[in-house]
Motif scaffolding. Structure first.
Motif, PDB file in Angstrom:
ATOM      1  N   VAL A  87       0.838  -1.202   0.000  1.00  0.00           N
ATOM      2  CA  VAL A  87       0.000   0.000   0.000  1.00  0.00           C
ATOM      3  C   VAL A  87       0.873   1.252   0.000  1.00  0.00           C
ATOM      4  O   VAL A  87       0.603   2.213  -0.727  1.00  0.00           O
ATOM      5  N   LEU A  88       1.935   1.219   0.798  1.00  0.00           N
ATOM      6  CA  LEU A  88       2.844   2.371   0.839  1.00  0.00           C
ATOM      7  C   LEU A  88       3.533   2.561  -0.517  1.00  0.00           C
ATOM      8  O   LEU A  88       3.666   3.693  -0.994  1.00  0.00           O
ATOM      9  N   TRP A  89       3.920   1.476  -1.140  1.00  0.00           N
ATOM     10  CA  TRP A  89       4.550   1.534  -2.464  1.00  0.00           C
ATOM     11  C   TRP A  89       3.561   2.102  -3.496  1.00  0.00           C
ATOM     12  O   TRP A  89       3.935   2.920  -4.335  1.00  0.00           O
ATOM     13  N   GLU A  90       2.298   1.674  -3.424  1.00  0.00           N
ATOM     14  CA  GLU A  90       1.282   2.174  -4.357  1.00  0.00           C
ATOM     15  C   GLU A  90       1.098   3.684  -4.209  1.00  0.00           C
ATOM     16  O   GLU A  90       0.905   4.391  -5.206  1.00  0.00           O
ATOM     17  N   GLN A  91       1.151   4.167  -2.972  1.00  0.00           N
ATOM     18  CA  GLN A  91       1.033   5.611  -2.745  1.00  0.00           C
ATOM     19  C   GLN A  91       2.211   6.352  -3.378  1.00  0.00           C
ATOM     20  O   GLN A  91       2.040   7.410  -3.977  1.00  0.00           O
ATOM     21  N   ASP A  92       3.392   5.766  -3.251  1.00  0.00           N
ATOM     22  CA  ASP A  92       4.581   6.351  -3.871  1.00  0.00           C
ATOM     23  C   ASP A  92       4.438   6.361  -5.395  1.00  0.00           C
ATOM     24  O   ASP A  92       4.734   7.362  -6.049  1.00  0.00           O
ATOM     25  N   ALA A 132       1.751   6.496  -7.017  1.00  0.00           N
ATOM     26  CA  ALA A 132       0.706   7.452  -7.378  1.00  0.00           C
ATOM     27  C   ALA A 132       1.210   8.896  -7.319  1.00  0.00           C
ATOM     28  O   ALA A 132       0.481   9.823  -7.684  1.00  0.00           O
ATOM     29  N   LEU A 148       2.666  10.505  -4.453  1.00  0.00           N
ATOM     30  CA  LEU A 148       2.825  11.130  -3.143  1.00  0.00           C
ATOM     31  C   LEU A 148       4.289  11.075  -2.748  1.00  0.00           C
ATOM     32  O   LEU A 148       4.984  10.105  -3.056  1.00  0.00           O
ATOM     33  N   GLU A 158       4.477  12.833   2.798  1.00  0.00           N
ATOM     34  CA  GLU A 158       3.006  12.752   2.758  1.00  0.00           C
ATOM     35  C   GLU A 158       2.526  11.345   3.133  1.00  0.00           C
ATOM     36  O   GLU A 158       1.554  11.192   3.868  1.00  0.00           O
ATOM     37  N   ILE A 159       3.211  10.354   2.621  1.00  0.00           N
ATOM     38  CA  ILE A 159       2.835   8.966   2.924  1.00  0.00           C
ATOM     39  C   ILE A 159       2.999   8.706   4.414  1.00  0.00           C
ATOM     40  O   ILE A 159       2.116   8.133   5.060  1.00  0.00           O
ATOM     41  N   THR A 163       0.182  10.437   6.281  1.00  0.00           N
ATOM     42  CA  THR A 163      -1.108   9.781   6.050  1.00  0.00           C
ATOM     43  C   THR A 163      -1.260   8.521   6.902  1.00  0.00           C
ATOM     44  O   THR A 163      -2.324   8.269   7.466  1.00  0.00           O
ATOM     45  N   TYR A 164      -0.191   7.738   7.015  1.00  0.00           N
ATOM     46  CA  TYR A 164      -0.270   6.452   7.719  1.00  0.00           C
ATOM     47  C   TYR A 164       0.338   6.497   9.120  1.00  0.00           C
ATOM     48  O   TYR A 164       0.484   5.463   9.764  1.00  0.00           O
TER      49      TYR A 164
END
Length: 148
Positions: A110-115, A117, A119, A123-124, A127-128
């Motif tokens: 999930v963290l990789w997906e945010q990166d 995308a 972010l 920010e990541i 957010t978490y």
């Protein structure tokens, strides 16, 4: 792999546990039994957990590396650090995220997906509710998995 299955069956019988490779005893107190099971099963040296060195029984390097990276709950493996670096906070635990790699309960994927995308790391982390180094570890882990 017939030999490996026979080896695991022998360990299962000797230690009286359903998952002997996820139990601490074969690696710590049961090395003699493990050596006997390896010989009985005709296990290829590449898969051996222990080796006789002089009069001592020692864990083989892969076996020692595995034991070092496991989080034990008594004699049972409760988690595993997939990264060989002892500083890595990435853990795989069967009771967290269904055994998927995570940091503080947050899936590394999930963290990789945010990166991916767009972010940024800060920010990541915000957010978490993670520290920036935790996010960097997660990204490093995920990137290493995708590079393979």
């Amino acid at each position: 792999m017939v030999e490996l299955r026979a080896f695991i069956d022998l360990l299962r019988e000797q230690f009286g546990v359903p998952y002997p490779l996820a139990d601490r005893r074969p690696y710590v107190a049961g090395k003699k039994l493990v050596l006997q099971a390896q010989a009985e099963a005709g296990l290829d040296p590449e898969y051996c957990l222990v080796a006789a060195v002089g009069s001592q029984l020692l864990l083989t390097p892969p076996s020692a590396a595995f034991v070092e990276r496991v989080t034990w709950d008594g004699d049972v493996a409760a988690g595993w650090r997939p990264d060989p670096n002892p500083q890595s906070p990435v853990r795989i635990r069967p009771d967290v995220r269904f055994g998927r790699p995570s940091i503080k309960g947050i899936s590394t994927e999930v963290l990789w997906e945010q990166d991916e995308a767009g972010l940024d790391v800060e920010e990541i982390a915000e957010t978490y509710q993670l520290d920036v180094p935790d996010v960097r570890w997660a990204l490093a882990y995920e990137n290493s998995q995708r590079a393979a």
